[in-house]
Design a protein around this motif. Structure first.
Motif, PDB file in Angstrom:
ATOM      1  N   MET A   1       8.389   8.184   2.806  1.00 20.66           N
ATOM      2  CA  MET A   1       8.002   8.249   4.212  1.00 20.66           C
ATOM      3  C   MET A   1       6.532   8.636   4.362  1.00 20.66           C
ATOM      4  O   MET A   1       5.783   8.021   5.128  1.00 20.66           O
ATOM      5  CB  MET A   1       8.877   9.259   4.957  1.00 20.66           C
ATOM      6  CG  MET A   1       8.670   9.218   6.468  1.00 20.66           C
ATOM      7  SD  MET A   1       9.298  10.671   7.323  1.00 20.66           S
ATOM      8  CE  MET A   1       8.001  11.862   6.952  1.00 20.66           C
ATOM      9  N   ARG A   2       6.117   9.647   3.595  1.00 18.57           N
ATOM     10  CA  ARG A   2       4.717  10.080   3.683  1.00 18.57           C
ATOM     11  C   ARG A   2       3.765   8.979   3.220  1.00 18.57           C
ATOM     12  O   ARG A   2       2.675   8.828   3.757  1.00 18.57           O
ATOM     13  CB  ARG A   2       4.517  11.338   2.839  1.00 18.57           C
ATOM     14  CG  ARG A   2       5.161  12.581   3.432  1.00 18.57           C
ATOM     15  CD  ARG A   2       4.717  13.821   2.678  1.00 18.57           C
ATOM     16  NE  ARG A   2       5.291  15.021   3.244  1.00 18.57           N
ATOM     17  CZ  ARG A   2       6.315  15.692   2.736  1.00 18.57           C
ATOM     18  NH1 ARG A   2       6.886  15.262   1.615  1.00 18.57           N
ATOM     19  NH2 ARG A   2       6.775  16.780   3.309  1.00 18.57           N
ATOM     20  N   ALA A   3       4.191   8.209   2.223  1.00 16.37           N
ATOM     21  CA  ALA A   3       3.353   7.101   1.757  1.00 16.37           C
ATOM     22  C   ALA A   3       3.214   6.031   2.830  1.00 16.37           C
ATOM     23  O   ALA A   3       2.197   5.346   2.915  1.00 16.37           O
ATOM     24  CB  ALA A   3       3.939   6.500   0.486  1.00 16.37           C
ATOM     25  N   GLY A   4       4.228   5.896   3.659  1.00 12.60           N
ATOM     26  CA  GLY A   4       4.187   4.888   4.716  1.00 12.60           C
ATOM     27  C   GLY A   4       3.389   5.309   5.931  1.00 12.60           C
ATOM     28  O   GLY A   4       2.903   4.454   6.679  1.00 12.60           O
TER      29      GLY A   4
ATOM     30  N   VAL B   1       0.832  -1.198   0.000  1.00 14.98           N
ATOM     31  CA  VAL B   1       0.000   0.000   0.000  1.00 14.98           C
ATOM     32  C   VAL B   1       0.872   1.254   0.000  1.00 14.98           C
ATOM     33  O   VAL B   1       0.518   2.277  -0.597  1.00 14.98           O
ATOM     34  CB  VAL B   1      -0.969  -0.009   1.201  1.00 14.98           C
ATOM     35  CG1 VAL B   1      -1.744   1.301   1.297  1.00 14.98           C
ATOM     36  CG2 VAL B   1      -1.942  -1.180   1.076  1.00 14.98           C
ATOM     37  N   THR B   2       2.026   1.179   0.647  1.00 13.73           N
ATOM     38  CA  THR B   2       2.975   2.309   0.625  1.00 13.73           C
ATOM     39  C   THR B   2       3.422   2.599  -0.799  1.00 13.73           C
ATOM     40  O   THR B   2       3.518   3.773  -1.208  1.00 13.73           O
ATOM     41  CB  THR B   2       4.184   2.004   1.520  1.00 13.73           C
ATOM     42  OG1 THR B   2       3.741   1.892   2.882  1.00 13.73           O
ATOM     43  CG2 THR B   2       5.241   3.105   1.422  1.00 13.73           C
ATOM     44  N   LEU B   3       3.689   1.562  -1.589  1.00 12.59           N
ATOM     45  CA  LEU B   3       4.055   1.756  -3.000  1.00 12.59           C
ATOM     46  C   LEU B   3       2.917   2.428  -3.765  1.00 12.59           C
ATOM     47  O   LEU B   3       3.137   3.334  -4.577  1.00 12.59           O
ATOM     48  CB  LEU B   3       4.407   0.415  -3.640  1.00 12.59           C
ATOM     49  CG  LEU B   3       5.696  -0.250  -3.174  1.00 12.59           C
ATOM     50  CD1 LEU B   3       5.816  -1.644  -3.784  1.00 12.59           C
ATOM     51  CD2 LEU B   3       6.912   0.597  -3.557  1.00 12.59           C
ATOM     52  N   SER B   4       1.700   1.987  -3.496  1.00 21.05           N
ATOM     53  CA  SER B   4       0.534   2.568  -4.157  1.00 21.05           C
ATOM     54  C   SER B   4       0.373   4.044  -3.800  1.00 21.05           C
ATOM     55  O   SER B   4       0.104   4.884  -4.665  1.00 21.05           O
ATOM     56  CB  SER B   4      -0.724   1.787  -3.764  1.00 21.05           C
ATOM     57  OG  SER B   4      -1.880   2.419  -4.250  1.00 21.05           O
ATOM     58  N   LEU B   5       0.555   4.384  -2.521  1.00 19.10           N
ATOM     59  CA  LEU B   5       0.407   5.769  -2.083  1.00 19.10           C
ATOM     60  C   LEU B   5       1.556   6.651  -2.573  1.00 19.10           C
ATOM     61  O   LEU B   5       1.373   7.849  -2.793  1.00 19.10           O
ATOM     62  CB  LEU B   5       0.291   5.822  -0.561  1.00 19.10           C
ATOM     63  CG  LEU B   5      -1.044   5.315  -0.003  1.00 19.10           C
ATOM     64  CD1 LEU B   5      -0.975   5.163   1.514  1.00 19.10           C
ATOM     65  CD2 LEU B   5      -2.182   6.253  -0.386  1.00 19.10           C
ATOM     66  N   ALA B   6       2.741   6.052  -2.734  1.00 13.67           N
ATOM     67  CA  ALA B   6       3.842   6.813  -3.328  1.00 13.67           C
ATOM     68  C   ALA B   6       3.492   7.180  -4.773  1.00 13.67           C
ATOM     69  O   ALA B   6       3.766   8.298  -5.235  1.00 13.67           O
ATOM     70  CB  ALA B   6       5.133   6.003  -3.278  1.00 13.67           C
ATOM     71  N   TRP B   7       2.892   6.250  -5.475  1.00 17.19           N
ATOM     72  CA  TRP B   7       2.409   6.503  -6.845  1.00 17.19           C
ATOM     73  C   TRP B   7       1.380   7.625  -6.835  1.00 17.19           C
ATOM     74  O   TRP B   7       1.408   8.523  -7.665  1.00 17.19           O
ATOM     75  CB  TRP B   7       1.821   5.219  -7.397  1.00 17.19           C
ATOM     76  CG  TRP B   7       1.133   5.310  -8.723  1.00 17.19           C
ATOM     77  CD1 TRP B   7      -0.209   5.375  -8.942  1.00 17.19           C
ATOM     78  CD2 TRP B   7       1.751   5.307 -10.019  1.00 17.19           C
ATOM     79  NE1 TRP B   7      -0.478   5.424 -10.292  1.00 17.19           N
ATOM     80  CE2 TRP B   7       0.715   5.383 -10.980  1.00 17.19           C
ATOM     81  CE3 TRP B   7       3.066   5.251 -10.465  1.00 17.19           C
ATOM     82  CZ2 TRP B   7       0.966   5.403 -12.345  1.00 17.19           C
ATOM     83  CZ3 TRP B   7       3.314   5.259 -11.828  1.00 17.19           C
ATOM     84  CH2 TRP B   7       2.271   5.341 -12.748  1.00 17.19           C
ATOM     85  N   ARG B   8       0.482   7.591  -5.861  1.00 20.46           N
ATOM     86  CA  ARG B   8      -0.537   8.640  -5.758  1.00 20.46           C
ATOM     87  C   ARG B   8       0.096  10.013  -5.530  1.00 20.46           C
ATOM     88  O   ARG B   8      -0.314  11.014  -6.120  1.00 20.46           O
ATOM     89  CB  ARG B   8      -1.480   8.320  -4.594  1.00 20.46           C
ATOM     90  CG  ARG B   8      -2.577   9.349  -4.397  1.00 20.46           C
ATOM     91  CD  ARG B   8      -3.255   9.207  -3.041  1.00 20.46           C
ATOM     92  NE  ARG B   8      -4.514   9.948  -2.999  1.00 20.46           N
ATOM     93  CZ  ARG B   8      -5.187  10.205  -1.892  1.00 20.46           C
ATOM     94  NH1 ARG B   8      -4.723   9.794  -0.725  1.00 20.46           N
ATOM     95  NH2 ARG B   8      -6.320  10.884  -1.939  1.00 20.46           N
ATOM     96  N   GLY B   9       1.096  10.066  -4.663  1.00 22.91           N
ATOM     97  CA  GLY B   9       1.648  11.347  -4.239  1.00 22.91           C
ATOM     98  C   GLY B   9       2.632  11.989  -5.197  1.00 22.91           C
ATOM     99  O   GLY B   9       2.904  13.185  -5.099  1.00 22.91           O
ATOM    100  N   VAL B  10       3.188  11.217  -6.137  1.00 21.43           N
ATOM    101  CA  VAL B  10       4.233  11.757  -6.998  1.00 21.43           C
ATOM    102  C   VAL B  10       3.691  12.677  -8.077  1.00 21.43           C
ATOM    103  O   VAL B  10       4.431  13.495  -8.636  1.00 21.43           O
ATOM    104  CB  VAL B  10       5.061  10.608  -7.636  1.00 21.43           C
ATOM    105  CG1 VAL B  10       4.300   9.958  -8.788  1.00 21.43           C
ATOM    106  CG2 VAL B  10       6.435  11.101  -8.084  1.00 21.43           C
ATOM    107  N   PHE B  11       2.399  12.597  -8.354  1.00 20.11           N
ATOM    108  CA  PHE B  11       1.830  13.365  -9.470  1.00 20.11           C
ATOM    109  C   PHE B  11       1.425  14.771  -9.031  1.00 20.11           C
ATOM    110  O   PHE B  11       0.251  15.142  -9.034  1.00 20.11           O
ATOM    111  CB  PHE B  11       0.645  12.617 -10.085  1.00 20.11           C
ATOM    112  CG  PHE B  11       1.020  11.302 -10.702  1.00 20.11           C
ATOM    113  CD1 PHE B  11       1.879  11.252 -11.789  1.00 20.11           C
ATOM    114  CD2 PHE B  11       0.536  10.110 -10.181  1.00 20.11           C
ATOM    115  CE1 PHE B  11       2.234  10.038 -12.358  1.00 20.11           C
ATOM    116  CE2 PHE B  11       0.886   8.901 -10.740  1.00 20.11           C
ATOM    117  CZ  PHE B  11       1.744   8.855 -11.831  1.00 20.11           C
ATOM    118  N   VAL B  12       2.430  15.541  -8.662  1.00 17.38           N
ATOM    119  CA  VAL B  12       2.194  16.942  -8.311  1.00 17.38           C
ATOM    120  C   VAL B  12       1.785  17.676  -9.589  1.00 17.38           C
ATOM    121  O   VAL B  12       2.480  17.613 -10.598  1.00 17.38           O
ATOM    122  CB  VAL B  12       3.461  17.577  -7.721  1.00 17.38           C
ATOM    123  CG1 VAL B  12       3.192  19.021  -7.307  1.00 17.38           C
ATOM    124  CG2 VAL B  12       3.971  16.767  -6.541  1.00 17.38           C
ATOM    125  N   GLY B  13       0.655  18.362  -9.564  1.00 16.97           N
ATOM    126  CA  GLY B  13       0.193  19.028 -10.778  1.00 16.97           C
ATOM    127  C   GLY B  13      -0.539  18.111 -11.729  1.00 16.97           C
ATOM    128  O   GLY B  13      -0.701  18.437 -12.909  1.00 16.97           O
TER     129      GLY B  13
END
Length: 455
Positions: free
Chosen positions: A412-415, A361-373
């Motif tokens: 870290m934020r994804a975790g 789930v951390t990998l999934s949330l990192a994917w979510r968070g990287v798309f700034v803009g």
């Protein structure tokens, strides 16, 4: 010649932002997260107290430490009497979240639409930070690549993300985080070329200022120190960095100790709520997990996921769905929070219970968070990865090193949180460089050949 080029860049940035200020919409009253910072700003200006009034603007609030102090403290210096009246009206008009049950409201005192917006001095300060961020984007790109095309076009594409101007119109700490983070990356890049104690001290101070803006940057300090040790192989540099970091935080920690008899950066149960929200996402099934990567792709991912998959699967990521796995609609989860337990304990329990699921789930949330803009971030990410490959394959590791810090924070934020893209605003500089390289690759222009012309 270099000074002239940088001067032209500065003039161009100021001209563009003046145009945007004149042609843009007037600042609106604070909403959502901005209200909390408006509360701090109002109380700092009116009562010289850092605390939350929760709409009770007639008397000074009790001192608090629910958030970091730096951004609201700086903005409060630019409050005028008219702006202060506007802030007071906003705070009295906003639903107050000081009831016992999380997520419930005591209700507004006035009607928000009756408030006269007058935030121009505060937004003007944000625009000054915005100008600094754009200038630092160009400086960082030039220091990394030696290319004047990167010097000019990196700030342009950072501006065209429209994230910086969106943040600039609101009272958000991202306005200060971005220039501080870019400055830290510049210091790290300079240290790679020529290690020095002054650079170590500057890095420690900047990391401390970031922590005083958003407390989670506390956990980045060992990573910054580790980078300085690895690059120099001398313990004196990370030691000086950590001393400067600690000294930067000391006045605030001492203030909290004086008021609350606790040696702490912040004093709030909000971290427990964030940790609970994060652990709730571990309910994601293995069937839902790959769908999350589709759903969280910017702009069209949610529509594609809803079209391809059942409501039971795609609805897991929709707050408004009956099948949502998000904690926000689930009051029972919040009511079960033990206020005596730290966020770290809540996260540790969730990890121990399902370690593999938590990592996935951390990998999934990192994917979510990287798309700034949103889609801007997706294109920038492709270009950034291509540029990173080019640089490292040719034995140039500057881009890799300045990427360590934002990527660590992303992971870290994804975790530990829901990791919405705004949290990762410091990625904008790297993604803007990615845009420059990506378009250069498509057009086969001189952008690629202009890199490191001294090679």
């Amino acid at each position: 010649m270099i000074k002239v080029r940088f001067g032209l860049l500065f003039i161009a940035i100021i001209a563009v932002l003046i145009g945007h200020w004149i042609l843009g919409a007037a600042p609106e009253q604070p909403r959502k997260d901005s209200v909390r910072y408006a509360d701090y700003i109002f109380n700092l200006h009116t009562f010289q107290v850092f605390g939350l009034s929760y709409g009770k603007t007639e008397t000074a609030p009790l001192p608090g430490a629910a958030n970091a102090p730096l951004y609201p403290s700086l903005v409060s210096l630019f409050v005028t009497d008219k702006t202060n009246r506007s802030l007071a009206c906003t705070l009295a008009s906003t639903p107050r979240f000081d009831c016992q049950s999380p997520g419930t409201s005591c209700g507004p005192i006035n009607v928000l639409n009756s408030c006269e917006p007058s935030l121009e001095p505060l937004i003007l300060f944000n625009y000054a930070l915005l100008a600094l961020s754009l200038f630092l984007c160009g400086w960082l790109a030039f220091s990394l690549t030696g290319s004047y095309l990167f010097l000019y076009f990196t700030p342009l594409f950072a501006f065209l993300s429209f994230q910086l101007t969106d943040y600039g119109q609101r009272l958000l700490v991202a306005n200060l985080v971005i220039p501080l983070f870019l400055s830290l990356q510049l210091i790290l890049l300079a240290f790679i070329k020529q290690p020095g104690l002054k650079l170590s001290s500057a890095a420690g101070i900047l990391t401390g200022l970031l922590t005083l803006t958003r407390p989670e940057y506390l956990y980045m300090a060992p990573v910054v120190a580790g980078c300085f040790w690895w690059l120099s192989k001398k313990p004196i540099y990370p030691a000086i960095l950590l001393i400067a970091f600690a000294m930067t935080l000391t006045p605030w920690i001492w203030r909290n100790h004086s008021h609350f008899d606790q040696t702490t950066l912040i004093q709030s149960n909000y971290g427990n709520h964030i940790a609970t929200e994060r652990i709730a996402l571990n309910q994601m099934s293995w069937t839902q997990w790959p769908v999350s990567f589709i759903y969280w792709f910017p702009d069209s991912g949610d529509k594609i996921a809803k079209f391809l998959f059942s409501k039971e699967v795609s609805g897991a990521f929709d707050n408004s769905s009956a099948y949502s796995i998000f904690a926000a609609p689930n009051s029972e989860l919040f009511e079960s929070i033990d206020p005596t337990r730290s966020p770290l304990m809540i996260l540790a329990d969730g990890f121990v219970k399902e370690p593999l699921k938590h990592i996935a789930v951390t990998l999934s949330l990192a994917w979510r968070g990287v798309f700034v803009g949103k889609i801007w971030g997706a294109v920038g990410l492709i270009g950034y990865l291509l540029l990173l490959y080019r640089e490292t394959s040719r034995g140039r590791y500057g881009l890799m090193w300045i990427s360590v810090l934002p990527l660590f924070m992303l992971a870290m934020r994804a975790g530990v949180s829901l990791n919405v893209p705004r949290y990762n605003a410091p990625m904008i500089g790297l993604l803007a460089m990615g845009w420059v390289y990506f378009l250069g690759a498509l057009s086969r222009s001189s952008i690629q050949h202009d890199l490191h012309t001294d090679d």
